[in-house]
Scaffold this active site. Structure first.
Site, PDB file in Angstrom:
ATOM      1  N   CYS A 146      42.622  69.403  90.069  1.00 27.58           N
ATOM      2  CA  CYS A 146      41.506  68.876  89.591  1.00 27.58           C
ATOM      3  C   CYS A 146      41.211  69.732  88.078  1.00 27.58           C
ATOM      4  O   CYS A 146      40.237  69.347  87.386  1.00 27.58           O
ATOM      5  CB  CYS A 146      40.294  69.168  90.349  1.00 27.58           C
ATOM      6  N   HIS A 152      33.797  68.822  86.530  1.00 22.91           N
ATOM      7  CA  HIS A 152      34.581  68.281  87.180  1.00 22.91           C
ATOM      8  C   HIS A 152      33.969  67.569  88.326  1.00 22.91           C
ATOM      9  O   HIS A 152      33.119  68.450  89.030  1.00 22.91           O
ATOM     10  CB  HIS A 152      35.752  69.351  87.751  1.00 22.91           C
ATOM     11  N   ASN A 195      35.513  61.414  93.041  1.00 21.43           N
ATOM     12  CA  ASN A 195      36.218  62.454  92.594  1.00 21.43           C
ATOM     13  C   ASN A 195      37.548  61.868  92.364  1.00 21.43           C
ATOM     14  O   ASN A 195      38.392  61.608  93.141  1.00 21.43           O
ATOM     15  CB  ASN A 195      36.466  63.545  93.779  1.00 21.43           C
TER      16      ASN A 195
END
Length: 347
Positions: free
Chosen positions: A111, A253, A283
């Site tokens: 990520c 993020h 996500n």
């Protein structure tokens, strides 16, 4: 000094949408449970035959179109879900876009991947290796999730986002200011796929079926992510010479709405300054920051001159932050990504 300046932006989402209610039909969950704990209402998922390189190439072409350029000198792709274990996916992406003979390579930082790739692209420009660099974050995360794992299936989605960097001056709008990156390999088990790599293959034992899927220790990740993103954000703000009051937009993020709010709270930043699109896309790992930037620009939440703080935490463990002043981009990207006309129609 040469600076890397953002001059193009694009994103890509697969057309298939999976709602919370659809997940609730096969998992022990509900729309309310998912929204309360993650802030997610839906996510996009690739259809059979669509891969990370398809999404990445679409986002890259859209970014190239918005930049007004026709080619770049380097392609850097951040992804956790490459088309194959070998070779890297970036050369395939470049080929799909018609960028022949252009160097291209993958960055694997989960990520945090986009921030890492952004630093690599900026470094190539600063060193004089490239005049223009395409940086992409792309994921088909749905392909590595265990179908019966409620803790991951409700969180992750697929998509890609890209920016074009060009050589410019440090005081220009769009110039990347400073970076802060870090890692701690002792936390590798928090976010992992145990099977398929050299570690498992050299063990002499066959891989367990569950080891082929993504696993995450959610509680531990939450606390580590908040801590590391806040620390990294403070570090990059100090390098840039900005106080928290100078930050117009926090683009963290898009892991979880509670994580984003916690990071903003740790920094003392009003929550309304945090740019979020997690409710609509979930996500998307390495793609989440560029997708949030693309959505923010499309809806007018990002304006030329805004001082922007990027920050991320991912597997490895890795983390990183960057600062920039938002550029005056082309109006090519004026609609949410879901409504954009595809530039690549054939797989």
């Amino acid at each position: 000094m040469r600076a890397a300046v953002v001059c193009g932006l694009g994103g890509s989402l697969p057309p298939r949408i999976v709602t919370n209610d659809e997940l609730a039909q096969r998992l022990d969950t509900s729309d309310d449970w998912i929204r309360t704990r993650t802030g997610i209402g839906r996510r996009h998922v690739v259809d059979p035959g669509t891969t990370t390189s398809h999404l990445a190439a679409e986002a890259g072409l859209r970014a190239l179109k918005s930049s007004g350029h026709h080619t770049v000198d380097l392609v850097v792709l951040a992804t956790t879900t490459p088309d194959r274990t070998c070779p890297g996916t970036a050369p395939t992406v470049a080929a799909r876009m018609g960028l022949t003979d252009v160097p291209a390579y993958d960055v694997s930082a989960v990520c945090s991947g986009f921030v890492y790739a952004l630093q690599a692209g900026a470094g190539a420009i600063a060193a004089g290796f490239a005049e223009r660099v395409m940086v992409i974050g792309a994921e088909s995360f749905s392909t590595i999730l265990a179908p019966d794992d409620r803790t991951t299936s409700v969180i992750f989605g697929d998509g890609a986002g890209a920016v074009i960097l060009r050589a410019g001056e440090p005081d220009e709008l769009g110039a990347l200011q400073h970076f802060d990156l870090g890692s701690d390999g002792s936390m590798a088990d928090l976010i992992t796929i145990r099977g398929g790599g050299a570690e498992q293959r050299s063990s002499g034992s066959p891989a367990r079926p569950e080891d082929s899927y993504f696993r995450m220790d959610g509680k531990s990740v939450f606390f580590a992510a908040v801590r590391r993103m806040a620390e990294s954000s403070r570090a990059v703000l100090a390098k840039t010479g900005w106080g928290i009051e100078d930050v117009d937009r926090l683009v963290a993020h898009q892991a979880n709405i509670r994580i984003i709010h916690a990071v903003a709270g740790q920094l003392g930043l009003p929550p309304e300054r945090a740019l979020m699109n997690i409710e609509r896309v979930g996500n998307t790992s390495a793609a989440s920051i560029p997708l949030a930037l693309a959505d923010g620009f499309a809806c007018g939440s990002l304006r030329a001159g805004d001082r922007v703080l990027l920050t991320a935490f991912g597997g490895g463990a890795t983390w990183g932050s960057a600062s920039l002043v938002w550029p005056a981009l082309s109006s090519e990207l004026t609609l949410p990504i879901e409504n954009a006309t595809p530039l690549l129609t054939a797989h």
